[in-house]
Design an enzyme around this catalytic site. Structure first.
Site, PDB file in Angstrom:
ATOM      1  N   HIS A 140     -13.360  23.944 -30.605  1.00 43.03           N
ATOM      2  CA  HIS A 140     -13.386  25.175 -31.407  1.00 43.03           C
ATOM      3  C   HIS A 140     -12.169  25.280 -32.336  1.00 43.03           C
ATOM      4  CE1 HIS A 140     -14.734  29.071 -32.579  1.00 43.03           C
ATOM      5  NE2 HIS A 140     -15.491  29.277 -31.527  1.00 43.03           N
ATOM      6  N   SER A 141     -11.119  24.527 -32.058  1.00 43.85           N
ATOM      7  CA  SER A 141      -9.974  24.515 -32.968  1.00 43.85           C
ATOM      8  C   SER A 141     -10.298  23.769 -34.253  1.00 43.85           C
ATOM      9  CB  SER A 141      -8.759  23.864 -32.286  1.00 43.85           C
ATOM     10  OG  SER A 141      -9.046  22.539 -31.897  1.00 43.85           O
TER      11      SER A 141
END
Length: 458
Positions: A140-141
């Site tokens: 998700h980064s």
């Protein structure tokens, strides 16, 4: 020079642990072209491994995988091993969708290796109907849900005859709009407080949250605030094992229902989820007396904005699971959603991001302090609706039949429901803690029952 992560990206690395992998994923199903040779999939996999023109962010790894002095930054990986990132699997017999979902559940339970670029793609054959599947996961980064879908879709074409389409790691994302930079320690500072006297976007976000709380105190029933949610089985400590279940529905069926009821498609979807959760929790003796509260991520990514990074805000919705009448549930859900959308409409993009950080702060701090799942939850469940393509897409001649979202679970959140539209279908992807929620795949039957119930009263 290392590229330090902005606030909205670094937080996902900060709260990740063995029991809480912070990656998002997608599962696509494809029908192969007619008269393909038996070695088609093997040759396709070999071709993928030769696509070594790797673009950012797929060539980026963390400079310090677990932080040094509280910082996170990307650096270029000089020796990417494509054989590690691109994998070929086969299902055990009989090769049903059941076996595919079991494989997806296992793949989604494992952490991405922080010493490498944070992505994997799995090419899966062995389905009994001759189709193939592709399971892709990104940290998700790197991408939020909308960004991940947009990046994947750039590898597909509406042209059935198109061949040699570049895989997602060979396609550079559009340059992103900067939202500021921060180390992991700065993420903590950002989420703990936003000084009211400071002339920044945090002031607008803090003011919006304050108005929200005041409105609730004054008795506005449609207002939903943090920590209004009841304790439930959905919000205990979780383990790292995941169970993924998925199904799809006729999109026109849902659109017709929303038109008949005078509500948005998203209102109807939330009502279907509410009815399904109400039935499921009742069967396992876990339905709270007070209504469940949903956190609904809202993409604030412009059409011309980057596919990389995170650009989301959030609103809270009353799921009215204490209400037996489906029309009354819909009315309460619609009222709370309308109230939340009015609030988001009053803020600019930077304020929207800061507002999301304020709502996320207790979850981040709870995961860091180890108190998540032991205290009253900020919300009970995440329900997200990600729009997908409206036309048929092909991948090197194979027609995409369906796409199903697979999401993440922070500690204290045992269930995520994410939806994605594709052409004339609406796909439900259910991601759950395998240990906490028994037989969660039964939610799929409850979705159908709740949808049929709404149609009957409409």
């Amino acid at each position: 020079m290392p590229d330090r992560l902005p606030v909205t990206d670094a937080g996902w690395l900060l709260i990740e642990g063995r029991e809480t992998p912070m990656h998002v994923a997608g599962l696509q199903l494809f029908t192969l072209p007619d008269d393909v040779p038996p070695e088609f999939v093997r040759e396709l996999y070999a071709w993928l491994r030769k696509q070594t023109d790797i673009q950012r962010p797929f060539d980026q790894r963390l400079q310090h995988p677990y932080g040094r002095a509280g910082t996170y930054a990307w650096e270029t990986d000089p020796g990417i091993d494509l054989e590690y990132h691109v994998r070929h699997s086969a299902l055990p017999q009989p090769g049903r969708i059941r076996e595919l979902l079991a494989l997806t559940s296992r793949l989604h339970s494992t952490l991405l290796d922080r010493h490498r670029p944070l992505w994997e793609i799995h090419l899966v054959e062995g389905l009994d109907d001759g189709r193939i599947a592709v399971y892709t996961k990104f940290h998700h980064s790197m991408f939020d849900g909308v960004g991940a879908i947009r990046q994947m879709l750039r590898s597909f074409s509406p042209d059935e005859e198109a061949r040699d389409l570049p895989p997602p790691w060979c396609i550079p994302p559009v340059e992103r709009t900067a939202t500021g930079e921060a180390s992991a320690l700065e993420v903590l500072r950002k989420t703990i407080s936003a000084p009211v006297g400071q002339a920044t976007a945090a002031v607008g976000a803090t003011r919006a949250l304050a108005k929200q709380l005041i409105s609730k105190v004054r008795g506005v029933e449609a207002e939903v605030v943090p920590f209004q949610s009841p304790n439930s089985i959905l919000n205990g400590r979780i383990t790292g094992a995941r169970r993924f279940a998925a199904d799809s529905y006729d999109l026109e069926r849902v659109k017709a229902l929303s038109k008949e009821l005078g509500a948005t498609l998203n209102d109807v979807v939330l009502t279907v989820c509410s009815g399904a959760l109400r039935a499921y929790l009742d069967t396992i003796g876990g339905l709270p007396d007070k209504p469940l509260i949903a956190l609904c991520p809202v993409s604030i990514r412009r059409d011309d904005e980057s596919t990389g990074g995170n650009a989301i805000s959030m609103l809270l919705a009353d799921l009215a699971t204490d209400e037996p009448d489906p029309l009354q549930r819909l009315a309460r859900i619609k009222a709370s959603m309308d109230r939340g959308k009015e609030r988001l409409a009053s803020m600019n993009q930077t304020e929207l991001i800061d507002y999301a950080l304020l709502l996320s702060a207790p979850t981040i701090l709870g995961n860091l302090a180890g108190t998540a799942g032991r205290t009253r939850p900020v919300y009970n469940v995440v329900i997200s609706n990600v729009p997908g393509p409206r036309n048929d897409l092909f991948w090197n001649g194979a027609r995409m039949d369906g796409m199903y979202p697979v999401s993440l679970l922070p500690d204290g959140q045992a269930l995520n429901i994410t939806l994605t539209s594709y052409v004339d279908t609406l796909a439900f992807g259910v991601t759950a803690c395998r240990k906490t929620l028994p037989h969660v795949q039964r939610l799929l039957d409850h979705f159908e029952d709740a949808l049929t119930e709404l149609e009957a009263v409409a």
